[in-house]
Motif scaffolding. Structure first.
Motif, mmCIF file in Angstrom:
data_model
loop_
_atom_site.group_PDB
_atom_site.id
_atom_site.type_symbol
_atom_site.label_atom_id
_atom_site.label_comp_id
_atom_site.label_asym_id
_atom_site.label_seq_id
_atom_site.Cartn_x
_atom_site.Cartn_y
_atom_site.Cartn_z
ATOM 1 N N VAL A 1 42.987 -3.002 37.025
ATOM 2 C CA VAL A 1 44.451 -2.984 37.056
ATOM 3 C C VAL A 1 44.972 -4.336 37.532
ATOM 4 O O VAL A 1 45.924 -4.887 36.958
ATOM 5 C CB VAL A 1 44.962 -1.843 37.965
ATOM 6 C CG1 VAL A 1 46.467 -1.934 38.164
ATOM 7 C CG2 VAL A 1 44.576 -0.498 37.389
ATOM 8 N N THR A 2 44.354 -4.898 38.546
ATOM 9 C CA THR A 2 44.754 -6.215 39.050
ATOM 10 C C THR A 2 44.596 -7.276 37.974
ATOM 11 O O THR A 2 45.509 -8.078 37.731
ATOM 12 C CB THR A 2 43.917 -6.594 40.291
ATOM 13 O OG1 THR A 2 44.090 -5.594 41.292
ATOM 14 C CG2 THR A 2 44.318 -7.938 40.838
ATOM 15 N N ILE A 3 43.459 -7.298 37.329
ATOM 16 C CA ILE A 3 43.194 -8.290 36.278
ATOM 17 C C ILE A 3 44.194 -8.131 35.133
ATOM 18 O O ILE A 3 44.750 -9.116 34.639
ATOM 19 C CB ILE A 3 41.743 -8.177 35.782
ATOM 20 C CG1 ILE A 3 40.784 -8.629 36.876
ATOM 21 C CG2 ILE A 3 41.532 -8.981 34.506
ATOM 22 C CD1 ILE A 3 39.335 -8.287 36.615
ATOM 23 N N LEU A 4 44.444 -6.902 34.718
ATOM 24 C CA LEU A 4 45.394 -6.669 33.627
ATOM 25 C C LEU A 4 46.805 -7.110 34.012
ATOM 26 O O LEU A 4 47.528 -7.686 33.184
ATOM 27 C CB LEU A 4 45.386 -5.205 33.214
ATOM 28 C CG LEU A 4 44.131 -4.724 32.488
ATOM 29 C CD1 LEU A 4 44.200 -3.210 32.247
ATOM 30 C CD2 LEU A 4 43.947 -5.464 31.168
ATOM 31 N N ALA A 5 47.211 -6.867 35.241
ATOM 32 C CA ALA A 5 48.547 -7.278 35.685
ATOM 33 C C ALA A 5 48.681 -8.799 35.660
ATOM 34 O O ALA A 5 49.697 -9.330 35.204
ATOM 35 C CB ALA A 5 48.821 -6.739 37.092
ATOM 36 N N VAL A 6 47.663 -9.501 36.127
ATOM 37 C CA VAL A 6 47.711 -10.966 36.130
ATOM 38 C C VAL A 6 47.654 -11.509 34.708
ATOM 39 O O VAL A 6 48.382 -12.446 34.361
ATOM 40 C CB VAL A 6 46.586 -11.540 37.014
ATOM 41 C CG1 VAL A 6 46.499 -13.048 36.886
ATOM 42 C CG2 VAL A 6 46.807 -11.140 38.472
ATOM 43 N N LEU A 7 46.816 -10.923 33.859
ATOM 44 C CA LEU A 7 46.763 -11.351 32.460
ATOM 45 C C LEU A 7 48.101 -11.129 31.755
ATOM 46 O O LEU A 7 48.539 -11.964 30.959
ATOM 47 C CB LEU A 7 45.642 -10.625 31.718
ATOM 48 C CG LEU A 7 44.223 -11.069 32.058
ATOM 49 C CD1 LEU A 7 43.204 -10.187 31.335
ATOM 50 C CD2 LEU A 7 44.005 -12.530 31.718
#
Length: 100
Positions: free
Chosen positions: A4-10
């Motif tokens: 979820v963190t990676i997707l939000a930053v991407l």
């Protein structure tokens, strides 16, 4: 949580790319943040996303710390190391520009 963190930053970076595309398409020269209405909309989406990330990402890390503090040794490094690198780069840039 990590995904979820990676997707939000991407998603945030993707919105930044879309702002750049809108800037070129509508001929809004940097550093202007206003001009064509469609550019301004793309810019606001990007800035609104940034404003929400400021609260969203720390909330995810807080959840991890409350769940099991023993598992947080890597998360701490993932936040401190980039901050250290960016701080060192800012200091380096300041020193080299002052010397020039």
């Amino acid at each position: 949580m990590h995904i979820v963190t990676i997707l939000a930053v991407l998603q945030f970076f993707l919105f930044g790319i879309l702002v750049g595309r809108a800037r070129r398409q509508h001929r809004v020269k940097a550093p202007a943040t206003s001009g064509h209405e469609l550019f301004e909309r793309a810019f606001r989406v990007h800035m609104n996303t940034l404003e929400q990330l400021v609260g969203f990402l720390p909330a995810l890390h807080r959840y991890l710390y409350l769940a099991d503090p023993a598992k947080c040794r890597y998360e701490f490094a993932f936040t401190v190391i980039p901050t250290f690198i960016l701080s060192a780069a800012a200091i380096w840039s300041t020193v080299t520009r002052a010397a020039a």
